[in-house]
Motif scaffolding. Structure first.
Motif, PDB file in Angstrom:
ATOM      1  N   ARG A 177       0.815  -1.216   0.000  1.00  0.00           N
ATOM      2  CA  ARG A 177       0.000   0.000   0.000  1.00  0.00           C
ATOM      3  C   ARG A 177       0.851   1.270   0.000  1.00  0.00           C
ATOM      4  N   PRO A 178       1.893   1.341   0.841  1.00  0.00           N
ATOM      5  CA  PRO A 178       2.757   2.531   0.770  1.00  0.00           C
ATOM      6  C   PRO A 178       3.380   2.739  -0.610  1.00  0.00           C
ATOM      7  N   LEU A 179       3.808   1.658  -1.261  1.00  0.00           N
ATOM      8  CA  LEU A 179       4.415   1.809  -2.588  1.00  0.00           C
ATOM      9  C   LEU A 179       3.439   2.467  -3.561  1.00  0.00           C
ATOM     10  N   VAL A 180       2.175   2.072  -3.460  1.00  0.00           N
ATOM     11  CA  VAL A 180       1.180   2.598  -4.390  1.00  0.00           C
ATOM     12  C   VAL A 180       0.720   3.994  -3.982  1.00  0.00           C
ATOM     13  N   GLU A 181       0.684   4.247  -2.662  1.00  0.00           N
ATOM     14  CA  GLU A 181       0.013   5.476  -2.216  1.00  0.00           C
ATOM     15  C   GLU A 181       0.941   6.568  -1.681  1.00  0.00           C
ATOM     16  N   ASN A 182       2.157   6.203  -1.256  1.00  0.00           N
ATOM     17  CA  ASN A 182       2.966   7.191  -0.528  1.00  0.00           C
ATOM     18  C   ASN A 182       4.195   7.728  -1.258  1.00  0.00           C
ATOM     19  N   PHE A 183       4.436   7.274  -2.473  1.00  0.00           N
ATOM     20  CA  PHE A 183       5.681   7.681  -3.130  1.00  0.00           C
ATOM     21  C   PHE A 183       5.452   8.364  -4.476  1.00  0.00           C
ATOM     22  N   GLY A 184       4.292   8.984  -4.622  1.00  0.00           N
ATOM     23  CA  GLY A 184       4.061   9.789  -5.821  1.00  0.00           C
ATOM     24  C   GLY A 184       3.701   9.017  -7.072  1.00  0.00           C
ATOM     25  N   MET A 185       3.283   7.767  -6.918  1.00  0.00           N
ATOM     26  CA  MET A 185       2.818   7.030  -8.095  1.00  0.00           C
ATOM     27  C   MET A 185       1.557   7.708  -8.631  1.00  0.00           C
ATOM     28  N   PRO A 186       1.446   7.838  -9.969  1.00  0.00           N
ATOM     29  CA  PRO A 186       0.227   8.420 -10.523  1.00  0.00           C
ATOM     30  C   PRO A 186      -1.004   7.709  -9.945  1.00  0.00           C
ATOM     31  N   CYS A 187      -2.076   8.458  -9.692  1.00  0.00           N
ATOM     32  CA  CYS A 187      -3.251   7.861  -9.070  1.00  0.00           C
ATOM     33  C   CYS A 187      -3.927   6.900 -10.042  1.00  0.00           C
ATOM     34  N   LYS A 188      -4.862   6.108  -9.545  1.00  0.00           N
ATOM     35  CA  LYS A 188      -5.397   5.015 -10.352  1.00  0.00           C
ATOM     36  C   LYS A 188      -6.089   5.497 -11.622  1.00  0.00           C
ATOM     37  N   GLU A 189      -6.621   6.725 -11.595  1.00  0.00           N
ATOM     38  CA  GLU A 189      -7.243   7.260 -12.812  1.00  0.00           C
ATOM     39  C   GLU A 189      -6.199   7.532 -13.896  1.00  0.00           C
ATOM     40  N   ASN A 190      -4.953   7.696 -13.472  1.00  0.00           N
ATOM     41  CA  ASN A 190      -3.899   8.107 -14.414  1.00  0.00           C
ATOM     42  C   ASN A 190      -2.875   7.023 -14.731  1.00  0.00           C
ATOM     43  N   ARG A 191      -3.234   5.792 -14.421  1.00  0.00           N
ATOM     44  CA  ARG A 191      -2.358   4.669 -14.791  1.00  0.00           C
ATOM     45  C   ARG A 191      -3.281   3.520 -15.168  1.00  0.00           C
ATOM     46  N   GLN A 192      -2.710   2.466 -15.765  1.00  0.00           N
ATOM     47  CA  GLN A 192      -3.496   1.257 -15.996  1.00  0.00           C
ATOM     48  C   GLN A 192      -3.069   0.225 -14.962  1.00  0.00           C
ATOM     49  N   THR A 193      -4.022  -0.347 -14.266  1.00  0.00           N
ATOM     50  CA  THR A 193      -3.702  -1.336 -13.236  1.00  0.00           C
ATOM     51  C   THR A 193      -4.343  -2.675 -13.600  1.00  0.00           C
ATOM     52  N   MET A 194      -3.534  -3.723 -13.607  1.00  0.00           N
ATOM     53  CA  MET A 194      -4.040  -5.050 -13.975  1.00  0.00           C
ATOM     54  C   MET A 194      -3.651  -6.047 -12.892  1.00  0.00           C
ATOM     55  N   MET A 195      -4.643  -6.769 -12.401  1.00  0.00           N
ATOM     56  CA  MET A 195      -4.380  -7.765 -11.354  1.00  0.00           C
ATOM     57  C   MET A 195      -4.748  -9.141 -11.859  1.00  0.00           C
ATOM     58  N   PHE A 196      -3.835 -10.078 -11.666  1.00  0.00           N
ATOM     59  CA  PHE A 196      -4.069 -11.455 -12.108  1.00  0.00           C
ATOM     60  C   PHE A 196      -3.856 -12.403 -10.946  1.00  0.00           C
ATOM     61  N   SER A 197      -4.724 -13.418 -10.878  1.00  0.00           N
ATOM     62  CA  SER A 197      -4.629 -14.333  -9.764  1.00  0.00           C
ATOM     63  C   SER A 197      -5.377 -15.622 -10.072  1.00  0.00           C
ATOM     64  N   ALA A 198      -5.026 -16.692  -9.372  1.00  0.00           N
ATOM     65  CA  ALA A 198      -5.775 -17.939  -9.547  1.00  0.00           C
ATOM     66  C   ALA A 198      -7.060 -17.904  -8.729  1.00  0.00           C
TER      67      ALA A 198
END
Ligand code: ADP
Ligand code: MG
Length: 257
Positions: free
Chosen positions: A209-230
């Motif tokens: 969560r800190p990696l995504v939220e605390n270090f200036g990563m573009p917010c979710k509207e401004n990036r493409q996020t893809m999650m894969f799982s079994a």
């Protein structure tokens, strides 16, 4: 694998604006229908991988990814999820001319990867790294790996030569980001592989969560996020929602729990 079984696998795509999401049955059809989106370099690397027919998860998830949509995708182990995120991820990088390739000038300041693939273990990190190298074979993109239980020196040395695609486990990446070796501020695409494990690992609140939220990563509207799982148990889906923007849920075959 018995490829004739592929046509029998069912898929369910749900979520906002999910009507009319295209599905393809072959790589030829994919290349034809997405002529503008899949550059020749990527076609060639897919061909060199020896992939003839897309697996079900590739048939359903690649078009969603190519459309730029966020994805939560559930498909069984061994079903080809790696290519399902690498193809749209690299297609977009090539299409928009992102990625800098190997740096000729000695680098100063943090390197700024264009795409980040987060995964839970060192073994998986190495596996995805190898696949990413194969899919990047016709490009000049630099692929780097960042994982624990190995000296940082070699990893920093490789990063310094350029890092367009970063494949990482969260703990070591957190070390690099918090010490200014890697910056996530230019990220365009974020992938969680084996997302169920990523989101439930003890590291979730400490690192992910800190990696995504605390270090200036573009917010979710401004990036493409893809999650894969079994598997995507309800609690994990709920957590995952924090990182996804108007995502489509792509469930291939039977959903584990
Ligand atoms: P998952 O992540 O879903 O467990 P992988 O992406 O690791 O599965 O793929 C499993 C194996 O199937 C790998 O060896 C991969 O190279 C192979 N594979 C993936 N897609 C195809 C395809 N379209 N045709 C043939 N082999 C494939
Ligand atoms: Mg996998």
């Amino acid at each position: 694998a018995d490829f004739s079984l592929y046509d029998a696998v069912e898929c369910n795509i749900t979520g906002p604006k999910s009507e009319g999401v295209p599905v393809v049955s072959s790589f030829d059809q994919l290349f034809a229908d997405f002529a503008d989106s899949i550059p020749p370099e990527l076609r060639e690397s897919i061909r060199r991988c020896g992939f003839v027919r897309p697996t079900p998860v590739q048939k359903f998830a690649i078009p969603v990814g190519l459309a730029g949509r966020d994805i939560m995708c559930c498909a069984q182990t061994g079903s080809g999820k790696t290519a399902a995120f690498l193809v749209p991820m690299l297609a977009s990088m090539i299409k928009w001319g992102r990625g800098t390739g190997a740096l000729t000038v000695p680098y100063e300041g943090p390197c700024k990867p264009d795409t980040l693939i987060l995964c839970p273990t060192r073994e998986l990190c190495l596996q995805i790294f190898e696949d990413a190298l194969r899919f990047c074979s016709q490009t000049n993109f630099r692929v780097v790996r960042v994982y624990g239980q190995e000296s940082v020196k070699n990893q920093i040395f490789e990063i310094a030569k350029g890092a367009d695609v970063c494949v990482a486990t969260p703990g070591r990446l957190w070390d690099f980001v918090s010490s200014g070796i890697v910056s996530l501020t230019e990220l365009n695409c974020l992938v969680f592989d084996e997302a169920d494990r990523m989101l439930e690992m003890g590291d979730m609140d400490k690192c992910v969560r800190p990696l995504v939220e605390n270090f200036g990563m573009p917010c979710k509207e401004n990036r493409q996020t893809m999650m894969f799982s079994a598997t995507f148990p309800d609690a994990i889906q709920k957590l995952a929602g924090d990182f996804l923007y108007e995502h489509l849920f792509v469930a291939v075959g039977a959903i584990g729990s």
